[in-house]
Write an enzyme that holds these catalytic residues in place. Sequence first.
Site, PDB file in Angstrom:
ATOM      1  N   ASP A  83      11.845  51.232 -16.090  1.00 30.12           N
ATOM      2  CA  ASP A  83      10.330  50.773 -16.444  1.00 30.12           C
ATOM      3  C   ASP A  83       9.796  51.374 -17.755  1.00 30.12           C
ATOM      4  OD1 ASP A  83       8.208  49.502 -15.714  1.00 30.12           O
ATOM      5  OD2 ASP A  83       7.337  50.977 -14.237  1.00 30.12           O
ATOM      6  N   LYS A 113      11.877  46.584 -16.933  1.00 32.40           N
ATOM      7  CA  LYS A 113      10.820  46.185 -16.320  1.00 32.40           C
ATOM      8  C   LYS A 113       9.854  46.308 -17.606  1.00 32.40           C
ATOM      9  CE  LYS A 113       7.976  47.741 -12.987  1.00 32.40           C
ATOM     10  NZ  LYS A 113       6.717  47.808 -13.867  1.00 32.40           N
ATOM     11  N   GLU A 115       5.210  45.669 -18.397  1.00 35.22           N
ATOM     12  CA  GLU A 115       4.100  44.960 -17.964  1.00 35.22           C
ATOM     13  C   GLU A 115       3.224  44.201 -18.622  1.00 35.22           C
ATOM     14  OE1 GLU A 115       1.212  48.433 -17.128  1.00 35.22           O
ATOM     15  OE2 GLU A 115       2.798  49.269 -15.350  1.00 35.22           O
ATOM     16  N   GLU A 182       1.260  42.812  -8.611  1.00 31.15           N
ATOM     17  CA  GLU A 182       0.849  44.050  -8.042  1.00 31.15           C
ATOM     18  C   GLU A 182      -0.647  43.816  -7.728  1.00 31.15           C
ATOM     19  OE1 GLU A 182       1.735  47.859  -9.732  1.00 31.15           O
ATOM     20  OE2 GLU A 182       0.279  48.880  -8.431  1.00 31.15           O
TER      21      GLU A 182
HETATM   22  O1  KIV Z   1       6.033  52.221 -11.739  1.00 33.69           O
HETATM   23  C1  KIV Z   1       6.142  51.840 -10.573  1.00 33.69           C
HETATM   24  O2  KIV Z   1       6.657  52.531  -9.707  1.00 33.69           O
HETATM   25  C2  KIV Z   1       5.990  50.376 -10.539  1.00 33.69           C
HETATM   26  C3  KIV Z   1       5.685  49.989  -9.201  1.00 33.69           C
HETATM   27  C4  KIV Z   1       4.526  50.274  -8.477  1.00 33.69           C
HETATM   28  C5  KIV Z   1       5.963  48.446  -8.807  1.00 33.69           C
HETATM   29  O3  KIV Z   1       5.602  49.721 -11.495  1.00 33.69           O
END
Ligand code: KIV
Length: 276
Positions: A83, A113, A115, A182
């Site tokens: 992330d 990932k 946002e 989400e």
């Molecule tokens: O950082 C995270 O754990 C997320 C999830 C809430 C999808 O982005």
Amino acid sequence: MRITINQIKEMKLKGEKITALTAYDYTTAKIVDEAGIPLILVGDTLGEVVLGYGSTIPVTMEDMLHHIKAVVRGAKRAMIIGDMPFMTYHVSVSDALKNAARFIQEGGAQAVKLEGGVIVADKVQRIVECGIPVMGHIGLTAQSINQLGGHKIQGKTPEAAARLIKDALALEKAGAFAIVLETVPAPLAALITKKVGIPTIGIGAGINCDGQILVVHDMLGSFTDFVPKHAKQYVKLADIMSSAVTEYHNEVKSGKFPTEAHSFPMDESVLAGLDK
Ligand code: KIV
């Protein structure tokens, strides 16, 4: 052989539900992987459930890399998604590309990932063009919590719902292989799931997404600062841990632990020969 983005996309086509969980350490990643979960997200929720910052905003690239490497060592089959932290992909396409590449090259993740929808589509497209799979994330995006004004349901008005649909289509066009939805109303998540050809992975987005993701500490009940409405606790690990720790504390105090079973004997003659 690790799970690939093609296998994940095929699951949507076959109507096979996709499961995903977060993990931040070797031991948990191993358990999640061995249970057969195909997608493990090393989420920036690291900042909340592991590092205790109270939000995801302070999380850095170095924090994420440290934990991605541990998860990669623990999980042999799942696809590991790193992330991207706050402000590591917003400033420029070249920043986004360099930081995404670090997760793959240094961290050993297979995907990243980030946002946002329309606003990050140019970054997503360039990262994908360079051979790095991208998972999108729209709806309640915690890195924008100050702009969103708290943990609120997203896409409730006609304008906000239309914006989310546009965001999802922009991510698909940019080449994302999946999108996290989400905290959006279940009927809107169902509509987005129908409109895009790539899998939607819901968290607080209802049953009609192609898959589901939860923060592992939420579903195991080990994080107690707050329990989001969307999170089902499959066990209350905090209670179990707390009673085990209390029992240990009491047993050490009372001399009940350790017993002979937890101790190592010594040859009598060696002991006899030592100065007393
Ligand atoms: O950082 C995270 O754990 C997320 C999830 C809430 C999808 O982005």
